[in-house]
Write a protein that holds these residues in place. Structure first.
Motif, PDB file in Angstrom:
ATOM      1  N   UNK A 197       0.829  -1.210   0.000  1.00 30.25           N
ATOM      2  CA  UNK A 197       0.000   0.000   0.000  1.00 30.25           C
ATOM      3  C   UNK A 197       0.861   1.257   0.000  1.00 30.25           C
ATOM      4  N   UNK A 198       2.126   1.146   0.416  1.00 35.18           N
ATOM      5  CA  UNK A 198       3.036   2.286   0.454  1.00 35.18           C
ATOM      6  C   UNK A 198       3.922   2.367  -0.780  1.00 35.18           C
ATOM      7  N   UNK A 199       3.761   1.436  -1.717  1.00 38.65           N
ATOM      8  CA  UNK A 199       4.536   1.526  -2.946  1.00 38.65           C
ATOM      9  C   UNK A 199       3.939   2.620  -3.829  1.00 38.65           C
ATOM     10  N   UNK A 200       4.781   3.289  -4.549  1.00 49.13           N
ATOM     11  CA  UNK A 200       4.266   4.346  -5.417  1.00 49.13           C
ATOM     12  C   UNK A 200       5.315   4.854  -6.375  1.00 49.13           C
ATOM     13  N   UNK A 201       4.920   5.853  -7.159  1.00 49.05           N
ATOM     14  CA  UNK A 201       5.838   6.486  -8.081  1.00 49.05           C
ATOM     15  C   UNK A 201       6.228   5.595  -9.240  1.00 49.05           C
ATOM     16  N   UNK A 202       7.454   5.771  -9.712  1.00 39.44           N
ATOM     17  CA  UNK A 202       7.946   5.043 -10.876  1.00 39.44           C
ATOM     18  C   UNK A 202       8.006   3.533 -10.653  1.00 39.44           C
ATOM     19  N   UNK A 203       8.462   3.028  -9.488  1.00 44.49           N
ATOM     20  CA  UNK A 203       8.447   1.568  -9.295  1.00 44.49           C
ATOM     21  C   UNK A 203       7.064   0.961  -9.452  1.00 44.49           C
ATOM     22  N   UNK A 204       6.041   1.621  -8.927  1.00 46.46           N
ATOM     23  CA  UNK A 204       4.683   1.094  -9.058  1.00 46.46           C
ATOM     24  C   UNK A 204       4.229   1.122 -10.516  1.00 46.46           C
ATOM     25  N   UNK A 205       4.531   2.194 -11.230  1.00 49.20           N
ATOM     26  CA  UNK A 205       4.172   2.280 -12.646  1.00 49.20           C
ATOM     27  C   UNK A 205       4.826   1.157 -13.443  1.00 49.20           C
ATOM     28  N   UNK A 206       6.108   0.915 -13.205  1.00 46.97           N
ATOM     29  CA  UNK A 206       6.815  -0.138 -13.917  1.00 46.97           C
ATOM     30  C   UNK A 206       6.291  -1.515 -13.536  1.00 46.97           C
TER      31      UNK A 206
END
Length: 355
Positions: A139-148
């Motif tokens: 739930x705390x993942x975000x930004x570019x890593x989440x998009x990829x």
């Protein structure tokens, strides 16, 4: 070299009076617009290391907002002190993709182990909880890593499913063909937002008490199935474009259905529909921004959240230009790679260059 440049200019830009006038008009417009953009983005702009005070006094762009906010933009809600793990996971992803796109790894014995190992490494880095790494909830993942992650999961899961659906829709078995049609048309007939809502809020209602499936995994599968339904129709078009003589030649050689499909028909179909397949893959990258509906912070959503800072809010154009450049770099690179693959296939089919 000079003569070839002059010949190209005459042929493509100055082949007639009307085309010459149009070329000159476009050059004038580009010069006017380009000079304005150049002055705003470079000459009168504040660099990445500037301050908010310098930005308020400047007449051009404020790139200092990128230097100040790049970490929450690129990594979203991920814990600040652990963002090195997210950056390392992104690096692993780019290395894996780079190796996957190289002809050296165009073999299932190398490609699948490479991705399995990379996904395990990226999962350990992002999740933690082992090797002394603090645990970080998805739930705390975000930004570019989440998009990829959303993009990779969509393509890795969606492409095989799309091939199965395309073959199923052209199957001689009525039940299998009807099931494929219902699945494809059912998911293509609803918006992606609806599928995300079902995956997050409705699907858990059908699970047994006490059983829970990770929210991020549900989202990835939902997007992948949506992607697969559109991609299946593209692949079906490629299958229909394969000449009937290919099937007849396979029948003469006494090849079975699977050998005919995997060795003769499917490779030709994928070659035919490669531009459209690439188009849907690029769209899959941009569709990851829809996860804002269910509270996940991809790179675009993280940018929107970051720009709520009253000190930097007025410089939202610069941040969205930065994000647009990321998407443009990805889309352009993938399209050029697809062109290179087409050229490579054509060279192998026609090594002597005979038309």
């Amino acid at each position: 070299m000079q003569n070839s440049v002059v010949f190209w200019l005459r042929r493509h830009l100055f082949s007639s009076i009307a085309q010459s006038v149009l070329t000159l008009l476009l050059l004038i417009v580009l010069a006017l617009v380009g000079s304005t953009i150049l002055r705003w983005a470079v000459i009168d702009a504040v660099g990445f290391s500037g301050t908010a005070e310098q930005c308020r006094a400047a007449a051009g762009a404020c790139w200092a907002v990128i230097g100040e906010k790049y970490r929450p933009i690129l990594f979203g809600l991920y814990p600040y002190d652990e963002q090195w793990r997210a950056a390392l996971a992104v690096l692993v992803w780019f290395v894996t993709v780079g190796l996957s796109l190289s002809p050296i790894c165009w073999h299932s014995r190398l490609l699948w182990p490479l991705w399995i190992v990379s996904l395990v490494v990226m999962s350990v880095l992002m999740s933690g909880g082992v090797f002394g790494l603090p645990a970080v909830s998805s739930a705390d993942w975000g930004g570019l890593p989440l998009t990829l992650l959303l993009f990779s999961g969509t393509v890795i899961i969606g492409m095989p499913v799309s091939v199965v659906l395309a073959l199923g829709r052209r199957s001689p078995l009525p039940f299998l063909r009807g099931l494929s049609v219902v699945f494809i048309e059912g998911l293509r007939g609803v918006p992606l937002i609806t599928i995300l809502f079902v995956a997050v809020n409705v699907f858990p209602l059908f699970l047994p008490a006490g059983m829970e499936v990770n929210k991020l995994l549900r989202v990835i599968i939902g997007i992948a199935l949506f992607f697969a339904c559109y991609q299946a129709e593209v692949i079906r078009g490629g299958l229909q474009a394969v000449p009937r003589g290919q099937y007849e030649a396979a029948a003469v050689l006494n090849l079975g259905y699977w050998h005919t499909t995997t060795k003769i028909v499917l490779p030709q179909a994928l070659r035919i529909c490669l531009p459209a397949v690439t188009n849907h893959i690029i769209a899959a990258m941009k569709n990851s921004s829809f996860v804002i509906i269910i509270g996940l912070f991809d790179v675009l959503t993280a940018t929107t959240a970051v720009m709520q800072d009253p000190v930097w809010r007025r410089y939202y154009i610069e941040t969205y230009v930065f994000i647009a450049c990321l998407y443009l770099l990805f889309g352009f690179s993938l399209s050029r790679y697809a062109v290179w693959v087409e050229g490579r296939i054509d060279e192998r089919r026609n090594p002597e260059g005979v038309s």
